[in-house]
Write a protein that holds these residues in place. Structure first.
Motif, mmCIF file in Angstrom:
data_model
loop_
_atom_site.group_PDB
_atom_site.id
_atom_site.type_symbol
_atom_site.label_atom_id
_atom_site.label_comp_id
_atom_site.label_asym_id
_atom_site.label_seq_id
_atom_site.Cartn_x
_atom_site.Cartn_y
_atom_site.Cartn_z
ATOM 1 N N LEU A 115 2.208 -2.333 3.444
ATOM 2 C CA LEU A 115 1.639 -1.003 3.206
ATOM 3 C C LEU A 115 0.465 -0.733 4.134
ATOM 4 O O LEU A 115 0.318 0.383 4.662
ATOM 5 C CB LEU A 115 1.203 -0.892 1.740
ATOM 6 N N VAL A 143 0.352 3.272 4.355
ATOM 7 C CA VAL A 143 0.854 3.902 3.134
ATOM 8 C C VAL A 143 -0.171 3.706 2.012
ATOM 9 O O VAL A 143 -0.586 2.581 1.720
ATOM 10 C CB VAL A 143 2.207 3.293 2.707
ATOM 11 N N ARG A 200 1.643 0.086 7.668
ATOM 12 C CA ARG A 200 2.241 1.410 7.809
ATOM 13 C C ARG A 200 1.301 2.529 7.395
ATOM 14 O O ARG A 200 1.672 3.704 7.477
ATOM 15 C CB ARG A 200 3.523 1.472 6.962
ATOM 16 N N SER A 236 9.296 2.919 -0.291
ATOM 17 C CA SER A 236 9.253 3.069 1.163
ATOM 18 C C SER A 236 10.358 2.273 1.846
ATOM 19 O O SER A 236 11.034 2.766 2.764
ATOM 20 C CB SER A 236 7.883 2.619 1.682
ATOM 21 N N THR A 284 5.403 1.230 -4.776
ATOM 22 C CA THR A 284 5.273 2.123 -3.622
ATOM 23 C C THR A 284 5.980 1.521 -2.411
ATOM 24 O O THR A 284 6.689 2.216 -1.671
ATOM 25 C CB THR A 284 3.796 2.377 -3.306
ATOM 26 N N GLU A 325 11.352 7.281 7.418
ATOM 27 C CA GLU A 325 10.233 6.934 8.268
ATOM 28 C C GLU A 325 10.650 5.828 9.233
ATOM 29 O O GLU A 325 11.328 4.884 8.861
ATOM 30 C CB GLU A 325 9.056 6.470 7.411
#
Length: 520
Positions: free
Chosen positions: A214, A219, A217, A60, A56, A17
């Motif tokens: 997060l 997420v 982004r 990422s 998480t 990403e």
């Protein structure tokens, strides 16, 4: 029983990403990886992902850095089974996230660790019982998770296991252990790298920065309701004590506590190294027990005295788990005048006994072993000089040790002879202790992802129980260097940087044949 589901994904568009506003946190992670030498180019890394914000974000960020470091990532998640449908939803969330990112994923299902007990009646005794049950369940869950990760890493050939602990976890751990009365090593907190296998790339990152990353982004992540439950001590520290410290005493309390843990960790590393040298020269072994000269031990500074005793205990037990500062202090009080003949019993039945002139750390069956050896003349363990040799009649073993230049041996040392082991001589100082396996013995099998119990390792090799008891171990400074005839410890292997090679060779005292797997 643990069920494992492994999915090999086709790498898709989500694996790499593009970065937007996350350079600060990525720069922190990059610096942490470099500072602690966590990763090498081209490594396969197992990433432990619970679905929560920390793990998480870890996945990422590592996915974003995988091109730069040439990493091959594999996701792992364990559903302990104690949260019912919520745990199953977390497992499915992680599985889908990994597939969207084009990463392979292993999901383990452990079954129930125990149903939630009904709320007890109010009262201090009831609360204490509840706390002990919760602590025990947390410990079982942690052990199960670590074993699952080690097994998964071994299965896929991963050399590193990445965990999502943050700077806040570091501060919480220091407070938790301080309140439990831990010593300096416990107060050193969470180590960035453990056994060269477990790595924590987020250990210098604040949790609030993880959540901001997060959010920036977009997420998604999961919230584990048990992390909000203040019946758990760590949650009370996180949700009550730390906010109070930040509000009333120091707005940078988390950073101050984590920094203190960093300092303590550096100092502990120095003192532990000094203690290891002293322990090696001071101790002697007889019938499975470690003998420490009482006068020499008493004359050491107290910081070294504690560590030398802890290393003796670890040599006998194979682990320091459940041995706390109070056990060590009670044992050291045996050095006081008038304490000859007294003993302290440690977890698993290991005893620390004061005898005339010595403090003796012995296994539970120390006295039975002593009597048996005295009656038969048999020898269950002995020191092997380097160079030199030693014979143990009880184990039907003669072991020789010699040091040779690296250039005198073939480039490929694998599979030469099951009865020989090749180790980096500069990493394995002599003399070497040769002894049978003890409960709790652990080592890092060559090529494996991390530590394993010797017993479990031999069971996996289908070695019959009677034979397992007779397989000798070669030990260097309390670390197993060779499970004789089977596998060396990965930490002592010969590498491109090796200049001198320690060659260990076993021969049977009697004419007994048999092949026992790779010795190097």
């Amino acid at each position: 029983m643990l069920r494992v589901i492994r999915v090999h994904a086709i790498r898709g568009k989500g694996a790499q990403e593009p970065a937007r506003t996350s350079m600060t946190i990525e720069a922190q992670v990059r610096a942490t990886i470099a500072r602690h030498d966590m990763l090498s180019p081209g490594e396969r890394v197992l990433v432990a992902v619970s679905g929560g914000p920390d793990s998480t974000a870890l996945l990422s960020i590592l996915a974003g850095l995988s091109g730069e470091f040439g990493l091959e990532l594999h996701v792992a998640h364990l559903d302990h089974g104690w949260r019912g449908p919520a745990g199953a939803r977390d497992a499915e969330f992680v599985r889908r996230m990994a597939l969207r990112m084009g990463l392979p994923v292993t999901v383990g299902h452990a079954g129930r660790l125990g149903r939630r007990a009904p709320e007890p009646p109010a009262g201090d005794a009831a609360k204490s019982r509840l706390a002990r049950r919760q602590s025990s369940r947390e410990a079982r869950a942690r052990e199960m998770r670590m074993q699952f990760l080690l097994d998964a890493a071994r299965d896929i050939g991963a050399g590193k296991i990445a965990l999502g602990h943050t700077r806040d976890d570091q501060a919480e751990s220091l407070l938790l252990r301080l309140l439990r009365g831990s010593g300096a090593r416990g107060l050193a907190g969470i180590f960035p790298v453990v056994d060269g296998t477990f790595i924590r790339p987020l250990i210098d990152v604040r949790r609030r920065d993880v959540v901001a990353y997060l959010k920036d982004r977009g997420v998604r992540y999961r919230i584990d309701a048990t992390n909000l439950d203040t019946k758990f001590t760590r949650n009370r520290i996180r949700r009550r004590l730390l906010p109070l410290l930040e509000k009333e005493f120091n707005p940078r309390a988390v950073e101050a506590l984590a920094h203190a843990a960093d300092i303590l960790r550096d100092e502990d590393a120095f003192l532990s190294g000094a203690a290891a040298t002293i322990h090696h020269t001071m101790m002697s072994t007889r019938a499975g027990a470690v003998h420490l000269p009482a006068r020499d031990l008493r004359n050491l500074p107290v910081a070294l005295r504690r560590r030398v005793l802890r290393q003796a205990i670890e040599a006998v037990r194979g682990t320091l788990r459940r041995v706390d500062l109070e056990h060590v202090e009670r044992s050291l009080r045996l050095l006081e005048p008038g304490r000859v003949g007294r003993a302290v019993t440690l977890p698993d039945g290991v005893t620390v006994t004061r005898r005339a002139g010595a403090l003796i750390v012995g296994p539970p069956d120390q006295h039975e072993t002593t009597r048996r050896d005295a009656g038969t003349g048999g020898c269950r363990e002995a020191l092997c000089p380097v160079p030199g040799e030693v014979a143990l009649d009880d184990l039907d073993l003669r072991l020789s040790a010699r040091v040779v230049p690296r250039g005198s041996l073939p480039l490929d040392l694998k599979g030469i002879d099951a009865g020989r082991a090749f180790l980096d001589a500069d990493l394995v100082p002599g003399p070497l202790l040769v002894r049978p396996r003890r409960p709790g013995d652990r080592f890092v099998p060559l090529g494996g992802p991390g530590t394993r119990k010797v017993k479990s390792f031999l069971i996996d090799l289908k070695v019959p129980a009677p034979d397992r008891a007779r397989i000798p171990l070669v030990v260097s400074r309390d670390r197993i260097a060779w499970v004789v005839g089977h596998r060396i410890d990965d930490r002592f292997k010969v590498t491109a940087a090796t200049r001198r090679v320690l060659v260990l060779e076993r021969t049977a005292r009697r004419d007994a044949g048999g092949t026992e797997g790779a010795g190097a």
